[in-house]
Write a protein that holds these residues in place. Structure first.
Motif, PDB file in Angstrom:
ATOM      1  N   GLN A 155       0.815  -1.208   0.000  1.00 27.56           N
ATOM      2  CA  GLN A 155       0.000   0.000   0.000  1.00 27.56           C
ATOM      3  C   GLN A 155       0.852   1.263   0.000  1.00 27.56           C
ATOM      4  OE1 GLN A 155      -3.248   0.064   2.925  1.00 27.56           O
ATOM      5  NE2 GLN A 155      -3.096  -2.164   3.067  1.00 27.56           N
ATOM      6  N   ARG A 156       2.027   1.168   0.635  1.00 29.23           N
ATOM      7  CA  ARG A 156       2.896   2.351   0.735  1.00 29.23           C
ATOM      8  C   ARG A 156       3.410   2.817  -0.622  1.00 29.23           C
ATOM      9  NH1 ARG A 156       4.528   0.203   5.892  1.00 29.23           N
ATOM     10  NH2 ARG A 156       6.190  -1.056   4.948  1.00 29.23           N
ATOM     11  N   ILE A 157       3.369   1.950  -1.643  1.00 28.89           N
ATOM     12  CA  ILE A 157       3.782   2.373  -2.994  1.00 28.89           C
ATOM     13  C   ILE A 157       2.978   3.593  -3.430  1.00 28.89           C
ATOM     14  CG2 ILE A 157       3.780   1.733  -5.447  1.00 28.89           C
ATOM     15  CD1 ILE A 157       4.308  -1.136  -4.595  1.00 28.89           C
ATOM     16  N   SER A 158       1.673   3.561  -3.155  1.00 22.33           N
ATOM     17  CA  SER A 158       0.776   4.606  -3.630  1.00 22.33           C
ATOM     18  C   SER A 158       0.403   5.622  -2.563  1.00 22.33           C
ATOM     19  CB  SER A 158      -0.499   3.981  -4.201  1.00 22.33           C
ATOM     20  OG  SER A 158      -1.305   4.953  -4.796  1.00 22.33           O
ATOM     21  N   SER A 159       0.363   5.208  -1.299  1.00 20.63           N
ATOM     22  CA  SER A 159      -0.137   6.100  -0.248  1.00 20.63           C
ATOM     23  C   SER A 159       0.915   6.493   0.784  1.00 20.63           C
ATOM     24  CB  SER A 159      -1.322   5.437   0.479  1.00 20.63           C
ATOM     25  OG  SER A 159      -0.939   4.181   1.015  1.00 20.63           O
ATOM     26  N   GLY A 160       2.150   5.983   0.635  1.00 15.57           N
ATOM     27  CA  GLY A 160       3.198   6.298   1.598  1.00 15.57           C
ATOM     28  C   GLY A 160       3.932   7.585   1.257  1.00 15.57           C
ATOM     29  N   PHE A 161       4.718   8.079   2.224  1.00 16.68           N
ATOM     30  CA  PHE A 161       5.491   9.304   2.059  1.00 16.68           C
ATOM     31  C   PHE A 161       6.950   9.052   2.448  1.00 16.68           C
ATOM     32  CE2 PHE A 161       1.147  10.629   2.558  1.00 16.68           C
ATOM     33  CZ  PHE A 161       1.007  11.733   1.739  1.00 16.68           C
ATOM     34  N   LEU A 298      -0.402  -1.792 -10.632  1.00 15.01           N
ATOM     35  CA  LEU A 298       0.065  -1.988  -9.253  1.00 15.01           C
ATOM     36  C   LEU A 298      -0.201  -0.740  -8.416  1.00 15.01           C
ATOM     37  CD1 LEU A 298       3.478  -3.785  -9.919  1.00 15.01           C
ATOM     38  CD2 LEU A 298       1.377  -4.830  -9.047  1.00 15.01           C
ATOM     39  N   ILE A 299       0.074   0.431  -8.991  1.00 14.27           N
ATOM     40  CA  ILE A 299      -0.143   1.693  -8.262  1.00 14.27           C
ATOM     41  C   ILE A 299      -1.627   1.874  -7.943  1.00 14.27           C
ATOM     42  CG2 ILE A 299      -0.060   4.207  -8.490  1.00 14.27           C
ATOM     43  CD1 ILE A 299       2.482   3.793 -10.216  1.00 14.27           C
ATOM     44  N   PHE A 300      -2.485   1.571  -8.920  1.00  9.04           N
ATOM     45  CA  PHE A 300      -3.926   1.731  -8.702  1.00  9.04           C
ATOM     46  C   PHE A 300      -4.432   0.737  -7.658  1.00  9.04           C
ATOM     47  CE2 PHE A 300      -8.434   0.985  -9.819  1.00  9.04           C
ATOM     48  CZ  PHE A 300      -8.893   2.282  -9.704  1.00  9.04           C
ATOM     49  N   ALA A 301      -3.967  -0.505  -7.739  1.00 11.44           N
ATOM     50  CA  ALA A 301      -4.381  -1.517  -6.758  1.00 11.44           C
ATOM     51  C   ALA A 301      -3.916  -1.128  -5.362  1.00 11.44           C
ATOM     52  CB  ALA A 301      -3.815  -2.877  -7.148  1.00 11.44           C
ATOM     53  N   ALA A 302      -2.690  -0.579  -5.247  1.00 11.36           N
ATOM     54  CA  ALA A 302      -2.173  -0.163  -3.939  1.00 11.36           C
ATOM     55  C   ALA A 302      -2.991   1.000  -3.392  1.00 11.36           C
ATOM     56  CB  ALA A 302      -0.703   0.243  -4.073  1.00 11.36           C
ATOM     57  N   ARG A 303      -3.394   1.935  -4.248  1.00  8.92           N
ATOM     58  CA  ARG A 303      -4.199   3.070  -3.791  1.00  8.92           C
ATOM     59  C   ARG A 303      -5.595   2.614  -3.382  1.00  8.92           C
ATOM     60  NH1 ARG A 303      -5.172   8.224  -3.277  1.00  8.92           N
ATOM     61  NH2 ARG A 303      -7.080   9.157  -4.060  1.00  8.92           N
ATOM     62  N   LEU A 304      -6.184   1.704  -4.163  1.00  7.54           N
ATOM     63  CA  LEU A 304      -7.528   1.210  -3.872  1.00  7.54           C
ATOM     64  C   LEU A 304      -7.526   0.203  -2.724  1.00  7.54           C
ATOM     65  CD1 LEU A 304     -10.166   1.955  -5.363  1.00  7.54           C
ATOM     66  CD2 LEU A 304      -9.979  -0.195  -6.598  1.00  7.54           C
ATOM     67  N   ASN A 305      -6.353  -0.403  -2.478  1.00  7.23           N
ATOM     68  CA  ASN A 305      -6.183  -1.459  -1.474  1.00  7.23           C
ATOM     69  C   ASN A 305      -7.053  -2.672  -1.768  1.00  7.23           C
ATOM     70  OD1 ASN A 305      -5.078  -2.718   0.768  1.00  7.23           O
ATOM     71  ND2 ASN A 305      -6.568  -1.837   2.187  1.00  7.23           N
ATOM     72  N   SER A 306      -7.280  -2.916  -3.033  1.00  9.05           N
ATOM     73  CA  SER A 306      -8.017  -4.115  -3.441  1.00  9.05           C
ATOM     74  C   SER A 306      -7.794  -4.362  -4.925  1.00  9.05           C
ATOM     75  CB  SER A 306      -9.525  -3.964  -3.161  1.00  9.05           C
ATOM     76  OG  SER A 306     -10.107  -3.014  -4.020  1.00  9.05           O
ATOM     77  N   ALA A 307      -7.956  -5.616  -5.329  1.00  3.23           N
ATOM     78  CA  ALA A 307      -7.938  -5.971  -6.749  1.00  3.23           C
ATOM     79  C   ALA A 307      -9.380  -6.178  -7.182  1.00  3.23           C
ATOM     80  CB  ALA A 307      -7.123  -7.243  -6.964  1.00  3.23           C
TER      81      ALA A 307
END
Length: 387
Positions: A155-161, A298-307
């Motif tokens: 998840q940190r790929i898309s929502s981490g800092f 991958l980025i979209f799935a990480a942001r959505l936290n679901s497939a």
């Protein structure tokens, strides 16, 4: 004034879109009573559009070669589903699942690139088939249902800092430091390039125009990083985007591979007679597109936290629109990575701004379609004026 007019005329595509981006940003900043450029909203704007910008980088290469790829949204959804099965159902480590997913995307690109480059089936048909095929495969492997949640590390790929190594309290010091370092590197690069141009007696703009460009861009970089520093600092995805933009801009502007891509799009027969392996270039452009579509998924799935089977819908249209709005030519041979990013930001700011003022989805779609039509009409008009 004559120098400014000449500079603008020679770079009308690039400067026109930058002016449009500034105008749209200022307009929605006023209409939203200042909400658009608040630190939280700027961060959300980056996160919401990151996967489209990744696709736009790959799509602009495809469009420069004179082709199109309609399958990227479905490929992104398929890779997101594949990653979900590996990480959620099979418990595979994040790094291994990411590597396999990117490799799978490249293989999909190779599959489509083979039919386009060597069998000579039009890219429109091959990628349309791919759009249907991989959308269907996504639904099959997910069984028509979403799976969640992904591991925190993914998840940190898309929502981490990026963490602040300097331990700033109300201000992310590392972000400000990186903005200053980037400004110094930019100034050094521009001065170095200008000296090279003068050395070889190339035409250069007057020094005051050159200095003004640097001052304006350095100010934008540092204001942008300061605004991000007042929130959580640099998002991880922004760092990924920065490296992608830097690498692909270098390849397209400074490497033989980039010259070959432009040559192929400009005139395939002439490029082939000049020694460019046109089939090989086309093949690898689609391999690259497949890998970037996988990264976007991958980025979209990480942001959505679901497939989910519904992932990636209309991604291809947004990516193609970003390229054309950013100055790519519908007939191939013209376009830049930076232009595609600017086009993507124009679309992103419009989407975000229209949502903030409460404009319905129906109006948003209509306005975006009109902007795309005007961008392509602008390209055709420029060609008619120079021919």
């Amino acid at each position: 004034m004559q120098a400014i007019t000449e500079l603008f005329r020679k770079n009308i595509r690039q400067y026109g879109m930058i002016i449009a981006l500034v105008f749209i940003t200022v307009l929605f900043q006023i209409l939203t009573d200042g909400i658009l450029l608040k630190p939280l909203n700027i961060t959300n704007l980056i996160l919401q559009n990151s996967y489209i910008l990744v696709l736009a980088i790959g799509m602009v290469l495809v469009i420069i070669t004179g082709h199109i790829d309609l399958s990227v949204g479905s490929v992104a959804a398929f890779i997101g589903a594949l990653a979900g099965i590996m990480m959620i159902d099979m418990g595979m480590p994040t790094y291994l699942a990411v590597i396999i997913s990117l490799a799978a995307g490249a293989l999909i690109g190779a599959w489509q690139g083979y039919w386009i480059a060597y069998v000579k089936i039009p890219a429109f048909i091959v990628t349309l088939a791919g759009m249907l095929l991989f959308r269907g495969l996504t639904m099959i492997i997910l069984g028509g249902q979403s799976i969640a949640p992904f591991p925190k590390s993914f998840q940190r790929i898309s929502s981490g800092f990026i963490p602040d190594w300097f331990g700033g309290q109300n201000l992310h010091i590392l972000t400000i430091a990186l903005g200053i370092i980037l400004s110094v590197l930019y100034i050094w690069q521009e001065v170095r390039e200008r000296r090279t141009q003068i050395k070889y007696q190339f035409e250069t703009p007057p020094f005051w125009i050159f200095a003004a460009q640097i001052i304006i861009l350095v100010a934008i970089i540092n204001i942008f990083t300061f605004v991000l520093a007042t929130y959580n600092g640099l998002p991880n995805i922004l760092v990924i985007l920065f490296f992608l933009i830097a690498i692909y801009s270098f390849v397209m502007n400074r490497m033989i591979a980039g010259r070959h891509i432009y040559a192929l799009g400009g005139n395939e027969k002439a490029a082939k007679l000049s020694g460019v392996k046109t089939k090989k270039v086309t093949f690898w452009v689609f391999v690259n597109m497949g890998a970037l579509a996988a990264l976007s998924g991958l980025i979209f799935a990480a942001r959505l936290n679901s497939a989910t089977p519904k992932a990636g819908i209309n991604f291809e249209l947004d990516a193609i629109a970003a390229c054309f709005i950013g100055g790519a030519s519908a007939s191939g041979g013209i376009g830049t990575v930076i232009g595609a990013i600017i086009g993507g930001l124009v679309m992103g700011v419009m989407n975000n701004g229209m949502s903030l003022i409460g404009l319905g989805v129906d109006w948003q779609q209509g306005i975006k379609g009109l902007v795309l039509l005007l961008a392509v009409a602008f390209d055709i008009y420029n060609k008619s004026k120079t021919s």
